[in-house]
Design a protein around this motif. Structure first.
Motif, PDB file in Angstrom:
ATOM      1  N   GLY A  87      18.803 -10.287 -10.076  1.00 14.21           N
ATOM      2  CA  GLY A  87      17.718  -9.847 -10.156  1.00 14.21           C
ATOM      3  C   GLY A  87      16.706 -11.275  -9.746  1.00 14.21           C
ATOM      4  N   GLN A  88      17.337 -12.371 -10.001  1.00 16.18           N
ATOM      5  CA  GLN A  88      16.786 -13.652  -9.358  1.00 16.18           C
ATOM      6  C   GLN A  88      16.417 -13.476  -8.086  1.00 16.18           C
ATOM      7  N   SER A  89      17.818 -13.404  -7.403  1.00 18.45           N
ATOM      8  CA  SER A  89      17.741 -12.844  -5.782  1.00 18.45           C
ATOM      9  C   SER A  89      16.771 -12.277  -5.250  1.00 18.45           C
ATOM     10  N   TRP A  90      16.752 -10.905  -6.077  1.00 21.58           N
ATOM     11  CA  TRP A  90      15.826  -9.984  -5.542  1.00 21.58           C
ATOM     12  C   TRP A  90      14.634 -10.297  -5.511  1.00 21.58           C
ATOM     13  N   GLY A  91      13.971 -10.989  -6.500  1.00 19.97           N
ATOM     14  CA  GLY A  91      12.832 -11.503  -6.558  1.00 19.97           C
ATOM     15  C   GLY A  91      12.238 -12.607  -5.626  1.00 19.97           C
ATOM     16  N   LEU A  92      13.108 -13.511  -5.441  1.00 21.86           N
ATOM     17  CA  LEU A  92      13.198 -14.273  -4.134  1.00 21.86           C
ATOM     18  C   LEU A  92      12.921 -13.798  -2.747  1.00 21.86           C
ATOM     19  N   TYR A  93      13.927 -12.649  -2.785  1.00 24.52           N
ATOM     20  CA  TYR A  93      13.689 -12.262  -1.399  1.00 24.52           C
ATOM     21  C   TYR A  93      12.387 -11.476  -1.303  1.00 24.52           C
ATOM     22  N   GLY A  94      11.965 -10.633  -2.396  1.00 23.71           N
ATOM     23  CA  GLY A  94      10.893  -9.832  -2.346  1.00 23.71           C
ATOM     24  C   GLY A  94       9.603 -10.551  -2.102  1.00 23.71           C
ATOM     25  N   PHE A  95       9.323 -11.798  -2.853  1.00 16.65           N
ATOM     26  CA  PHE A  95       8.338 -12.527  -2.584  1.00 16.65           C
ATOM     27  C   PHE A  95       8.231 -13.113  -1.124  1.00 16.65           C
ATOM     28  N   THR A  96       9.171 -13.611  -0.795  1.00 21.17           N
ATOM     29  CA  THR A  96       9.252 -13.982   0.626  1.00 21.17           C
ATOM     30  C   THR A  96       8.756 -12.978   1.525  1.00 21.17           C
ATOM     31  N   VAL A  97       9.123 -11.772   1.556  1.00 15.87           N
ATOM     32  CA  VAL A  97       8.686 -10.679   2.304  1.00 15.87           C
ATOM     33  C   VAL A  97       7.192 -10.424   2.086  1.00 15.87           C
ATOM     34  N   THR A  98       6.762 -10.566   0.893  1.00 15.35           N
ATOM     35  CA  THR A  98       5.356 -10.183   0.561  1.00 15.35           C
ATOM     36  C   THR A  98       4.472 -11.371   1.131  1.00 15.35           C
ATOM     37  N   TYR A  99       4.939 -12.537   0.994  1.00 14.86           N
ATOM     38  CA  TYR A  99       4.180 -13.652   1.874  1.00 14.86           C
ATOM     39  C   TYR A  99       4.364 -13.352   3.490  1.00 14.86           C
ATOM     40  N   ARG A 100       5.406 -13.048   3.734  1.00 19.92           N
ATOM     41  CA  ARG A 100       5.403 -12.903   5.189  1.00 19.92           C
ATOM     42  C   ARG A 100       4.170 -11.960   5.681  1.00 19.92           C
TER      43      ARG A 100
ATOM     44  N   ALA B 172      28.946 -12.374  -5.388  1.00 15.07           N
ATOM     45  CA  ALA B 172      29.083 -12.708  -3.911  1.00 15.07           C
ATOM     46  C   ALA B 172      27.586 -12.039  -3.311  1.00 15.07           C
ATOM     47  N   SER B 173      27.146 -10.896  -4.005  1.00 15.15           N
ATOM     48  CA  SER B 173      25.965  -9.986  -3.457  1.00 15.15           C
ATOM     49  C   SER B 173      24.857 -10.956  -3.698  1.00 15.15           C
ATOM     50  N   ALA B 174      24.668 -11.608  -5.043  1.00 11.60           N
ATOM     51  CA  ALA B 174      23.608 -12.362  -5.371  1.00 11.60           C
ATOM     52  C   ALA B 174      23.538 -13.611  -4.416  1.00 11.60           C
ATOM     53  N   ALA B 175      24.443 -14.160  -4.020  1.00 12.53           N
ATOM     54  CA  ALA B 175      24.817 -15.360  -3.026  1.00 12.53           C
ATOM     55  C   ALA B 175      24.077 -14.771  -1.728  1.00 12.53           C
ATOM     56  N   ALA B 176      24.394 -13.710  -1.247  1.00  9.80           N
ATOM     57  CA  ALA B 176      24.098 -13.181   0.285  1.00  9.80           C
ATOM     58  C   ALA B 176      22.747 -13.148   0.135  1.00  9.80           C
ATOM     59  N   ILE B 177      22.121 -12.365  -0.917  1.00  8.94           N
ATOM     60  CA  ILE B 177      20.546 -12.121  -0.667  1.00  8.94           C
ATOM     61  C   ILE B 177      19.958 -13.293  -0.874  1.00  8.94           C
TER      62      ILE B 177
ATOM     63  N   ALA C 100      26.058  -6.486  -0.487  1.00  9.46           N
ATOM     64  CA  ALA C 100      26.533  -7.677  -0.438  1.00  9.46           C
ATOM     65  C   ALA C 100      26.631  -8.042   1.153  1.00  9.46           C
ATOM     66  N   ASP C 101      27.542  -6.945   1.588  1.00  9.50           N
ATOM     67  CA  ASP C 101      27.872  -7.186   3.274  1.00  9.50           C
ATOM     68  C   ASP C 101      26.508  -7.086   3.808  1.00  9.50           C
ATOM     69  N   TYR C 102      25.700  -6.241   3.555  1.00  8.66           N
ATOM     70  CA  TYR C 102      24.213  -6.105   4.501  1.00  8.66           C
ATOM     71  C   TYR C 102      23.514  -7.172   4.230  1.00  8.66           C
ATOM     72  N   TYR C 103      23.266  -8.008   3.202  1.00  4.48           N
ATOM     73  CA  TYR C 103      22.689  -9.238   3.253  1.00  4.48           C
ATOM     74  C   TYR C 103      23.488 -10.580   3.729  1.00  4.48           C
ATOM     75  N   PHE C 104      24.589 -10.299   3.562  1.00  7.45           N
ATOM     76  CA  PHE C 104      25.498 -11.389   4.285  1.00  7.45           C
ATOM     77  C   PHE C 104      25.165 -11.338   5.848  1.00  7.45           C
TER      78      PHE C 104
END
Length: 410
Positions: free
Chosen positions: A262-275, A321-326, A394-398
């Motif tokens: 969940g922490q990784s989802w948020g990091l990714y999501g707000f990076t996209v929103t800024y972009r 591993a999925s949290a790490a890849a995201i 996990a594979d997709y974001y890796f």
């Protein structure tokens, strides 16, 4: 010097599609200032990873029948698990194939992706799920980027329309999980579905998709996040008033814990929103989340998180591993938008994660693991499902993280 943000404010009255194109041009100039030097050994590792993934995904294609979608593999039972097209992960398989095709130019992967996409098309009209971004943008979004087609564009737009029906203006959010009429459940994962809406505005010129995405992001900042930039998993709103009724963490260790994915989802999501908006409040949110993660005393030295940063049996808790890849993929984009010091830290951590996920501890041997690239992810620990297994996302974001790393060498 004027940043893309300050320039955007000058032109804030421009119609959104034109503004988005304008900002893309301006931001490209800004991004060029932040360049990082990838390591030759990591680039060589990535090249080998893509070659191995080509073999793995051809092996995976033999594990299931038409009309089904890869979900996970259970090594203890030697059992491959699939889903129907309505499962939230259904788009990751085609998305991974498309990204691997970009990396390897193996047309067999493109053929397999296109075949799989046909079974996913009907989900563009699915209004019962908030996961259409995962399902339809990770698949058809990549397909339209690689081989633009009117049919792909239409599917993306229809998917965004379907997702938009779940938006409640009283709450300011898109409904995640269907529940009782007096509940309105929103999960942090939903930040990942906003990219579909942003893209739909670019494709149509209709700003309503953009406005829904921004409203959802704003409400999420307000209610999902604690002062230290850690996130709850689930917020339950009153659908009539928008008042917060409950804050909890369904898939994490406890309501007040920091569930890693969940922490990784948020990091990714707000990076996209800024972009997509160039609004600095989203950049600041992403930076705050990154600081929480990277300074967390429970983040292991190899940067592969435990399944929850507050799990009760650290250091013996399972890794995810999925949290790490995201997280790696998000950091390798976020590093482009910040100052050199923070950017270098984000780049270095992304690099470290790629190194460690590429090790035998996490990367599967050829023709094993059901064809998945990575081992050791955690789906829903409290429910006892998908525990210490490979997962499609996990594979997709890796794969995406490795692509983003390679871009720094170009």
């Amino acid at each position: 010097m004027q940043t893309s943000y300050t320039i955007a404010m000058k032109y804030k009255n421009l119609r959104l599609p034109f503004l988005a194109l304008f900002l893309t041009f301006i931001s490209s100039a800004v991004l060029a200032q932040n360049t990082f030097k990838p390591k030759k050994d990591v680039l060589a590792t990535i090249k080998k990873n893509f070659a191995d993934a080509d073999i793995q995904y051809k092996y995976m294609a033999k594990q299931f029948t038409d009309g089904r979608f890869p979900k996970t593999y259970h090594p203890d039972k030697d059992q491959f698990e699939t889903s129907n097209s309505g499962w939230w992960c259904s788009g990751f398989y085609a998305g991974s194939l498309l990204k691997l095709y970009e990396a390897t130019k193996d047309t067999a992967l493109l053929t397999q992706a296109n075949h799989n996409l046909k079974g996913l098309e009907k989900e563009q009209f699915n209004k019962t799920t908030h996961d259409l971004g995962f399902m339809m943008y990770c698949s058809f979004g990549n397909a339209n980027r690689i081989e633009p087609k009117p049919a792909y564009k239409e599917i993306i737009i229809n998917s965004a329309k379907s997702l938009s029906t779940r938006f409640n203006p009283n709450v300011g959010c898109i409904l995640s999980w269907n529940s009782k009429p007096d509940d309105f459940l929103v999960i942090i994962d939903n930040m990942m579905n906003l990219e579909l809406l942003f893209n739909a505005t670019k494709l149509t010129g209709d700003s309503s998709f953009y406005k829904i995405a921004v409203a959802h992001a704003n409400t999420t900042i307000k209610n999902h996040y604690r002062p230290d930039f850690s996130s709850y998993h689930v917020i339950n709103y009153d659908p009539k008033t928008g008042a917060v009724k409950e804050k909890k963490t369904a898939q994490g260790f406890a309501n007040e814990s920091a569930w890693a994915r969940g922490q990784s989802w948020g990091l990714y999501g707000f990076t996209v929103t800024y972009r997509e908006t160039k609004d600095k409040k989203y950049l600041n949110q992403a930076k705050g989340i990154a600081h929480f993660l990277l300074s967390n005393p429970n983040l292991p030295a190899d940067k592969i998180p435990y399944w929850d940063y507050n799990a009760n049996n650290i250091p013996n808790a399972l890794r995810d591993a999925s949290a790490a890849a995201i997280m790696a993929s998000a950091l390798l984009e976020l590093c482009r938008y910040v100052d050199k010091k923070d950017g270098q830290e984000y780049f270095n951590v992304g690099q470290t994660i790629i190194r460690n996920l590429s090790s035998p501890k996490y990367k599967a041997d050829l023709n094993t693991n059901g064809g998945f690239i990575l081992k050791h992810s955690v789906g829903h620990f409290p429910a006892g499902t998908e525990i210490d297994v490979p997962l499609t996302y996990a594979d997709y974001y890796f794969i995406e993280a490795m692509q983003r790393y390679q871009e720094f060498a170009q």
